[in-house]
Scaffold this motif. Structure first.
Motif, short mmCIF file in Angstrom:
data_model
loop_
_atom_site.label_atom_id
_atom_site.label_comp_id
_atom_site.label_asym_id
_atom_site.label_seq_id
_atom_site.Cartn_x
_atom_site.Cartn_y
_atom_site.Cartn_z
N LEU A 35 0.83 -1.20 0.00
CA LEU A 35 0.00 0.00 0.00
C LEU A 35 0.87 1.26 0.00
O LEU A 35 1.78 1.37 0.84
N PRO A 36 0.61 2.21 -0.91
CA PRO A 36 1.41 3.45 -0.94
C PRO A 36 0.96 4.45 0.12
O PRO A 36 0.59 5.59 -0.18
N ILE A 41 5.10 2.58 5.91
CA ILE A 41 6.39 2.16 5.35
C ILE A 41 7.49 2.61 6.29
O ILE A 41 7.74 3.81 6.46
N PHE A 42 8.16 1.63 6.91
CA PHE A 42 9.17 1.93 7.92
C PHE A 42 10.55 1.53 7.40
O PHE A 42 10.81 0.36 7.14
N SER A 43 11.41 2.52 7.26
CA SER A 43 12.76 2.23 6.80
C SER A 43 13.63 1.61 7.90
O SER A 43 14.63 0.96 7.62
N LEU A 49 8.72 -1.25 14.69
CA LEU A 49 7.69 -2.28 14.81
C LEU A 49 7.76 -3.05 16.13
O LEU A 49 6.73 -3.50 16.63
N ALA A 50 8.94 -3.23 16.69
CA ALA A 50 9.04 -3.95 17.97
C ALA A 50 8.27 -3.24 19.08
O ALA A 50 7.48 -3.87 19.80
N TYR A 114 6.14 -5.00 7.95
CA TYR A 114 7.58 -5.00 7.64
C TYR A 114 7.81 -5.02 6.13
O TYR A 114 8.66 -4.28 5.62
N ILE A 115 7.05 -5.83 5.40
CA ILE A 115 7.33 -5.95 3.96
C ILE A 115 6.81 -4.76 3.17
O ILE A 115 7.00 -4.70 1.95
#
Length: 588
Positions: A35-36, A41-43, A49-50, A114-115
């Motif tokens: 999804l844009p 979106i996490f670099s 995320l943890a 993540y992906i």
């Protein structure tokens, strides 16, 4: 021109007699699950995320490992609409059926998020890109990119060499997972104290969440193939395993698959692979064996088996130009289809499916019978898509019309131009049966509720100006009711089920229904007027001849003569010819 492609599901071991299983990426999350939305979106991956996982698991609710839309919106500080879209998208690409309450497992969610950092492969530039610049938007935010992907360019190249093959895409996905597997496992693992030092371990339950991204071709679950879980007692929980050990095992299997695919690619390039499965499609998703069938431009429904020991869950219809293709359930191998690089054609896919992709087509009509998970239409121009589906995503298309029966809001992303949407407008004998089989509810149709996201897709492997991804894409307009028409699908083969669909199962909005009724009434009036004319037999013949002549003049004035010659040359039935001509009339 390629229609069906299959690939061996097991590979011979380097030592000779034994066979080894090959680990595959699940393509659905990478093809339908990105999804844009910048906030998803996490670099930095695990850094963000943890803590998200910890925050969700600390909630004092009966099922803290389940997440709903408000939970996700609160945790990531995103809108409720975006949170709902994220969970719906996750459910659409998950191998299991979605939960009735709309929640998802927190560990499936974290893998899905993540992906979102994955970047897809980009087709190679075409040597004649300047020659096709006049047929594709030149004012795009990423000008050269769209020119490189124009459907007309693909037609002129008459080759797949400018598009990533399935083998290229799988290798790209596996390489991504190889690089990021350590971080993904760290998010799934839990810490334990061992001899004064803290280490990470995975339970079998947590390990199974990798099945969202990876699987073995033969339908074997990851825990059944993993040596550290394979012999676990069903009545006794398996002991946790070191995350380091799991990481080494997964990466080694990924490397083996990449090496196997590279060897096949080299063998095919050197001409050693003849009359075998196409290297471009290394996809196999189940343990059953099915023969390959050929039904190109065929109305007979017959098939000729090839390589019966191999099977794939992906069917291709590719490279069709000025042709008609009909595929029913017996012609579809597996549960997914890709319609690629087809032009001036009518493609009938009258079968229940889970996933469907239409890519790089122009001046065509594509009918997708019933799709239970997701449809993606990308880089198409002047194409009519008729589909009954759970959800649809439309990206980078131009001057297309979408006749939709969809249970979720149609999603528009990328650089779209002059798109129209309309309610679903057709039926065939087995449609209701197929809708029921894949779980599409014909009482719910959200065709006129488009959801529009950013204009630039951050998942493409290109650099874009900062902030461009925040620009909203162009939405679609509703087709004028006076221009709305039903699409006739001839019943070439007769009904194959006891319960036969006799009308469009998606109710038409009142304004479209009234327009259809008006056209039907006008037709009846004209027919009755002709019947009431008092003429002798000679004058009746003259009237019929005149009507026939005027109709032919009108018809030939707005269709492509080349299409007619192709159909006549191929000896196809007049009904199919008329259907194709009707398709051209609608395009004009």
């Amino acid at each position: 021109m390629v229609e069906d492609q299959v690939e061996p599901s097991i590979a011979p071991d380097a030592g000779g007699g034994a066979t080894r299983f090959l680990l595959r990426s699940r393509r659905e999350p990478f093809e339908h699950g990105l999804l844009p939305i910048p906030k998803l979106i996490f670099s930095d991956g695990t850094v963000t995320l943890a803590p998200l996982v910890d925050k969700i698991l600390r909630r004092s609710i009966p099922h803290p490992h389940r997440v709903d839309s408000p939970d996700l919106a609160d945790a990531l500080q995103i809108s409720l609409d975006h949170a709902r879209l994220a969970l719906d998208t996750l459910a659409s690409v998950h191998p299991s059926d979605p939960a009735p309450d709309g929640t998802v497992d927190v560990y499936d969610l974290v893998v899905f998020l993540y992906i979102q950092s994955y970047k897809r492969l980009v087709p190679r530039s075409h040597k004649d890109s300047a020659a096709i610049a006049d047929v594709w938007p030149s004012t795009s935010a990423f000008d050269g990119y769209l020119s490189a992907l124009s459907p007309l360019q693909l037609a002129r190249s008459n080759s797949r060499r400018f598009m990533p093959s399935q083998a290229d895409e799988e290798a790209h996905q596996l390489s991504y997972l190889q690089k990021h597997m350590g971080n993904i496992l760290a998010l799934l693992a839990e810490p334990v104290e061992e001899e004064g030092d803290e280490s990470l371990v995975l339970t079998m339950e947590r390990f199974e969440h990798l099945g969202f991204l990876l699987h073995f071709s033969e339908g074997i679950r990851l825990s059944q193939a993993a040596p550290f879980f394979a012999n676990s007692d069903p009545d006794m929980p398996a002991a946790p395993v070191s995350a380091t050990q799991v990481h080494e095992w997964v990466v080694q299997n990924i490397i083996s698959s990449l090496e196997h695919n590279a060897e096949k690619a080299l063998a095919k390039e050197n001409g050693f692979l003849k009359n075998t499965a196409d290297i471009d499609v290394p996809m196999a998703d189940a343990s059953l064996s099915h023969p390959k069938t050929q039904s190109r431009s065929s109305l007979s429904g017959t098939s000729s088996p090839v390589n019966p020991a191999f099977w794939t869950n992906l069917t291709f219809v590719e490279g069709m130009i000025k042709a008609s293709v009909v595929k029913q359930s017996c012609d579809i191998k597996g549960d997914s289809i890709k319609v690629l690089n087809c032009h001036d054609s009518v493609i009938y896919i009258l079968a229940p499916l889970r996933y469907a992709t239409v890519y790089g087509c122009s001046d065509a009509t594509v009918i997708l019978g019933a799709v239970g998970k997701a449809v993606r239409v990308e880089h198409c121009e002047r194409v009519q898509i008729i589909t009954a589906a759970k959800r649809i995503c439309i990206a980078n298309c131009r001057e297309c019309v979408f006749y939709l029966g969809v249970n979720q809001q149609p999603l528009f992303v990328g650089d779209n131009h002059k798109l129209q949407v309309a309610p679903f407008n057709t039926y065939y004998a087995q449609l209701e049966e197929h809708l029921s089989k894949v779980g599409v509810d014909s009482s719910i149709n959200r065709w006129d509720e488009p959801l529009v996201l950013g204009m630039v897709d951050p998942h493409d492997s290109l650099s874009h100006p900062a902030g461009v991804s925040e620009i909203q894409a162009e939405s679609a307009t509703c087709i004028d009711p006076d221009q709305f028409t039903n699409f006739l699908i001839p019943n070439w083969f007769g009904a194959e089920s006891l319960q036969t669909t006799r009308y469009n199962p998606f109710p038409l909005p009142e304004i479209y229904g009234a327009s259809q009724q008006k056209k039907h009434t006008n037709l009846l009036v004209v027919q009755q007027s002709i019947r009431d004319v008092l003429l002798d037999e000679n004058r009746k013949r003259e009237l019929a001849s005149a009507l026939h002549g005027h109709f032919k003049d009108w018809l030939y004035g707005i269709i492509f003569l080349s299409l007619i010659s192709i159909h006549i040359k191929n000896g196809e039935c007049s009904l199919l010819l008329f259907q194709s001509l009707a398709h051209e009339l609608k395009l004009n």
